[in-house]
Design an enzyme around this catalytic site. Structure first.
Site, mmCIF file in Angstrom:
data_model
loop_
_atom_site.group_PDB
_atom_site.id
_atom_site.type_symbol
_atom_site.label_atom_id
_atom_site.label_comp_id
_atom_site.label_asym_id
_atom_site.label_seq_id
_atom_site.Cartn_x
_atom_site.Cartn_y
_atom_site.Cartn_z
ATOM 1 N N TRP A 185 111.793 -45.792 -10.984
ATOM 2 C CA TRP A 185 111.515 -46.630 -9.818
ATOM 3 C C TRP A 185 111.340 -48.069 -10.286
ATOM 4 O O TRP A 185 110.713 -48.324 -11.315
ATOM 5 C CB TRP A 185 110.227 -46.189 -9.096
ATOM 6 C CG TRP A 185 109.841 -47.149 -8.015
ATOM 7 C CD1 TRP A 185 110.374 -47.207 -6.763
ATOM 8 C CD2 TRP A 185 108.907 -48.237 -8.103
ATOM 9 N NE1 TRP A 185 109.811 -48.252 -6.054
ATOM 10 C CE2 TRP A 185 108.905 -48.903 -6.861
ATOM 11 C CE3 TRP A 185 108.067 -48.705 -9.117
ATOM 12 C CZ2 TRP A 185 108.099 -50.004 -6.595
ATOM 13 C CZ3 TRP A 185 107.265 -49.812 -8.856
ATOM 14 C CH2 TRP A 185 107.280 -50.447 -7.616
ATOM 15 N N GLU A 226 114.320 -43.219 -7.500
ATOM 16 C CA GLU A 226 113.399 -43.315 -6.367
ATOM 17 C C GLU A 226 113.618 -44.598 -5.571
ATOM 18 O O GLU A 226 113.622 -45.693 -6.122
ATOM 19 C CB GLU A 226 111.951 -43.277 -6.873
ATOM 20 C CG GLU A 226 110.918 -43.413 -5.784
ATOM 21 C CD GLU A 226 109.493 -43.379 -6.311
ATOM 22 O OE1 GLU A 226 108.557 -43.532 -5.497
ATOM 23 O OE2 GLU A 226 109.313 -43.220 -7.537
ATOM 24 N N LYS A 228 112.928 -47.251 -2.095
ATOM 25 C CA LYS A 228 111.846 -47.846 -1.318
ATOM 26 C C LYS A 228 112.477 -48.668 -0.206
ATOM 27 O O LYS A 228 113.563 -49.243 -0.392
ATOM 28 C CB LYS A 228 110.962 -48.726 -2.204
ATOM 29 C CG LYS A 228 109.562 -48.952 -1.668
ATOM 30 C CD LYS A 228 108.652 -49.520 -2.758
ATOM 31 C CE LYS A 228 107.193 -49.471 -2.302
ATOM 32 N NZ LYS A 228 106.276 -49.880 -3.383
ATOM 33 N N ASP A 259 109.673 -40.565 -1.567
ATOM 34 C CA ASP A 259 108.237 -40.834 -1.536
ATOM 35 C C ASP A 259 107.827 -40.974 -0.077
ATOM 36 O O ASP A 259 108.396 -41.788 0.651
ATOM 37 C CB ASP A 259 107.926 -42.109 -2.325
ATOM 38 C CG ASP A 259 106.431 -42.382 -2.450
ATOM 39 O OD1 ASP A 259 105.761 -42.463 -1.395
ATOM 40 O OD2 ASP A 259 105.934 -42.534 -3.578
ATOM 41 N N HIS A 262 107.330 -44.505 1.325
ATOM 42 C CA HIS A 262 108.318 -45.552 1.077
ATOM 43 C C HIS A 262 109.274 -45.805 2.228
ATOM 44 O O HIS A 262 110.308 -46.450 2.042
ATOM 45 C CB HIS A 262 109.122 -45.217 -0.184
ATOM 46 C CG HIS A 262 108.377 -45.482 -1.437
ATOM 47 N ND1 HIS A 262 108.963 -45.472 -2.686
ATOM 48 C CD2 HIS A 262 107.076 -45.784 -1.663
ATOM 49 C CE1 HIS A 262 108.052 -45.736 -3.614
ATOM 50 N NE2 HIS A 262 106.904 -45.933 -3.008
ATOM 51 N N HIS A 286 107.471 -37.378 -3.945
ATOM 52 C CA HIS A 286 106.212 -38.028 -4.246
ATOM 53 C C HIS A 286 105.399 -37.971 -2.955
ATOM 54 O O HIS A 286 105.685 -38.681 -1.997
ATOM 55 C CB HIS A 286 106.410 -39.473 -4.699
ATOM 56 C CG HIS A 286 106.714 -39.588 -6.153
ATOM 57 N ND1 HIS A 286 106.816 -40.796 -6.808
ATOM 58 C CD2 HIS A 286 106.917 -38.641 -7.091
ATOM 59 C CE1 HIS A 286 107.083 -40.578 -8.097
ATOM 60 N NE2 HIS A 286 107.155 -39.286 -8.281
ATOM 61 N N ASP A 294 103.064 -48.042 2.932
ATOM 62 C CA ASP A 294 102.869 -47.523 1.570
ATOM 63 C C ASP A 294 101.457 -47.811 1.073
ATOM 64 O O ASP A 294 101.255 -48.483 0.058
ATOM 65 C CB ASP A 294 103.907 -48.158 0.636
ATOM 66 C CG ASP A 294 103.954 -47.470 -0.723
ATOM 67 O OD1 ASP A 294 103.591 -46.285 -0.800
ATOM 68 O OD2 ASP A 294 104.363 -48.113 -1.699
ATOM 69 N N ASP A 296 99.277 -45.486 0.150
ATOM 70 C CA ASP A 296 98.924 -44.524 -0.902
ATOM 71 C C ASP A 296 97.517 -43.973 -0.760
ATOM 72 O O ASP A 296 96.749 -43.924 -1.714
ATOM 73 C CB ASP A 296 99.104 -45.156 -2.293
ATOM 74 C CG ASP A 296 100.570 -45.368 -2.629
ATOM 75 O OD1 ASP A 296 101.325 -44.392 -2.562
ATOM 76 O OD2 ASP A 296 100.962 -46.507 -2.939
ATOM 77 N N ASP A 326 101.411 -38.881 -5.435
ATOM 78 C CA ASP A 326 101.423 -40.310 -5.755
ATOM 79 C C ASP A 326 100.497 -41.049 -4.806
ATOM 80 O O ASP A 326 100.897 -41.471 -3.723
ATOM 81 C CB ASP A 326 102.842 -40.863 -5.656
ATOM 82 C CG ASP A 326 102.936 -42.297 -6.158
ATOM 83 O OD1 ASP A 326 101.921 -42.825 -6.644
ATOM 84 O OD2 ASP A 326 104.026 -42.896 -6.065
#
Length: 424
Positions: A185, A226, A228, A259, A262, A286, A294, A296, A326
């Site tokens: 990534w 990966e 985004k 992800d 993302h 992820h 994002d 997280d 993640d």
């Protein structure tokens, strides 16, 4: 075995059996699933190579809860505590900045020996390892570009780093006897509208071709890319978009990483899995919780996590999907964050396995949407918690919230003194 938990399990098993669902077989299947638990929750993505370097690449950790790991040994100890409270045997996902070495070494010169302590520990713990090149929080990424950088010298630095990372991943896989997923990534992109969207993507494609030019045994290393949609500092344009990496992965037989943080806030990855499974050699997930895109947040048992579990189970995709976590939250106990997120992900998979998928399919094919909806709704209140508690007991980990007392004790005895030591 707690007699109440056993009794509750037996009653629940009977209820599920009426629909042809074998709970014993499901728990056996669940025990074989290996989640890749991300090391960077334990120290706020600082790593150990450049601990004074500020976070960059759109990465930000909020909160100052005491007790973050400061050394590789502390981080491994925290992971051990977390795994002692999570059923099953899993993997640890490392970033390159987590090298355990006293040697002053830059990212492009990393070698397997810089991670030998991690490999020894993983073998002792019965864990696998996954890996990621660290294309952020470095002076050569200060302007927001790495593998697509217009400066050939800087671009080559990142190519060499990614090449080194693949060799490290292959070392992990060969030594530990299970494939290492090495995931690429990069944060590359522009804050405002670029004049040229194509040129950076041409450079990225050429760079990736060089990164992956060395053949490695897939029994030891599996490559993933990966995407985004946008990020802090790359709101207008991200070089490695979903379309770019989906095309690259399909064309070059790489795992495609999705992800859950993302994409656009109204976009979910669960709905992408069935389509992607028809064409991709494999998928890397992820799993995160994007409260505001994002962000997280620690993974919880929310609707999207349940839908991801259903898609993986009903589509028979578990064998072809590598599931990693993640998230990084510095506002709560970091060991607790691991436990909450990992247990929630396992619960989502278990709940999906406990649903009457075949009955639902038959009703759907027969056009009996009444039965489909009725069964789907009624099974939401089936006693899956009794099955989960029994699985925890079988696995030798605390059932229900009993694990929290262990974390609180660990916090008092191990984590909080770290702050006292820093003040001395």
């Amino acid at each position: 075995m707690n007699p109440t938990i056993r009794q509750s399990y037996e009653l629940a098993r009977e209820q599920y059996a009426k629909h042809g669902i074998d709970t014993d077989a499901i728990l056996e299947e669940l025990s074989r699933i290996k989640l890749s638990v991300h090391c960077w929750q334990g120290d706020d993505v600082r790593g150990f190579l450049f601990q004074d370097q500020e976070l960059s690449g759109g990465i930000s950790v909020t909160g100052s809860y005491p007790g973050a790991a400061r050394t590789p040994d502390e981080l491994r100890g925290d992971l051990e505590k977390a795994f002692s409270l999570i059923p099953g045997k899993h993997k640890v996902n490392l970033h390159a900045i987590y090298a355990d070495t006293a040697e002053k070494v830059d990212l492009d010169a990393l070698e397997p020996r810089h991670f030998q302590a991690w490999v020894d520990w993983a073998a002792e713990q019965g864990l696998g390892l996954d890996f990621n090149p660290t294309c952020f929080s470095h002076p050569k990424a200060a302007d927001g570009f790495t593998l697509s950088h217009p400066d050939e010298t800087i671009r080559q630095f990142w190519i060499d780093h990614c090449k080194a990372s693949r060799r490290i991943g292959a070392f992990f896989g060969e030594t530990l006897g299970q494939p290492c997923v090495t995931n690429v990534w990069i944060p590359d992109g522009y804050k405002d509208i670029p004049a040229d969207r194509l040129a950076p993507r041409v450079r990225l494609k050429e760079a990736l071709d060089e990164v992956f030019s060395e053949p490695l045994d897939p029994a030891h290393n599996l490559d993933a890319v990966e995407s985004k949609l946008f990020g802090i500092g790359s709101e207008a344009y991200v070089v490695g978009s979903h379309e770019f990496y989906m095309g690259y992965g399909l064309q070059n037989n790489k795992l495609i990483c999705l992800d859950s943080g993302h994409f656009h806030p109204t976009e979910t990855i669960s709905n992408k899995l069935s389509s992607l499974s028809l064409f991709a050699s494999g998928i890397l997930l992820h799993v995160s919780r994007p409260m505001r895109w994002d962000s997280d947040h620690v993974v919880i048992l929310d609707d999207e996590l349940l839908e991801i579990g259903r898609e993986l189970v009903r589509g028979d995709l578990l064998e072809r999907t590598h599931i990693g976590l993640d998230f990084f939250d510095g506002s709560i106990n970091r060991v607790a964050a691991w436990v909450i997120g990992t247990r929630s992900t396992l619960k989502a998979l278990m709940r999906a396995m406990l649903e009457p998928a075949e009955e639902l399919r038959r009703a759907e094919l027969a056009g009996d949407y009444t039965t489909r909806l009725a069964l789907a709704e009624e099974f939401k209140s089936y006693p899956f918690g009794a099955i989960w508690d029994y699985y925890c007991e079988l696995s030798g980990v605390p059932a229900r919230e009993a694990w929290l007392a262990d974390v609180k004790e660990y916090e008092q005895q191990v984590q909080l003194p770290r702050g006292e030591e820093a003040r001395v």
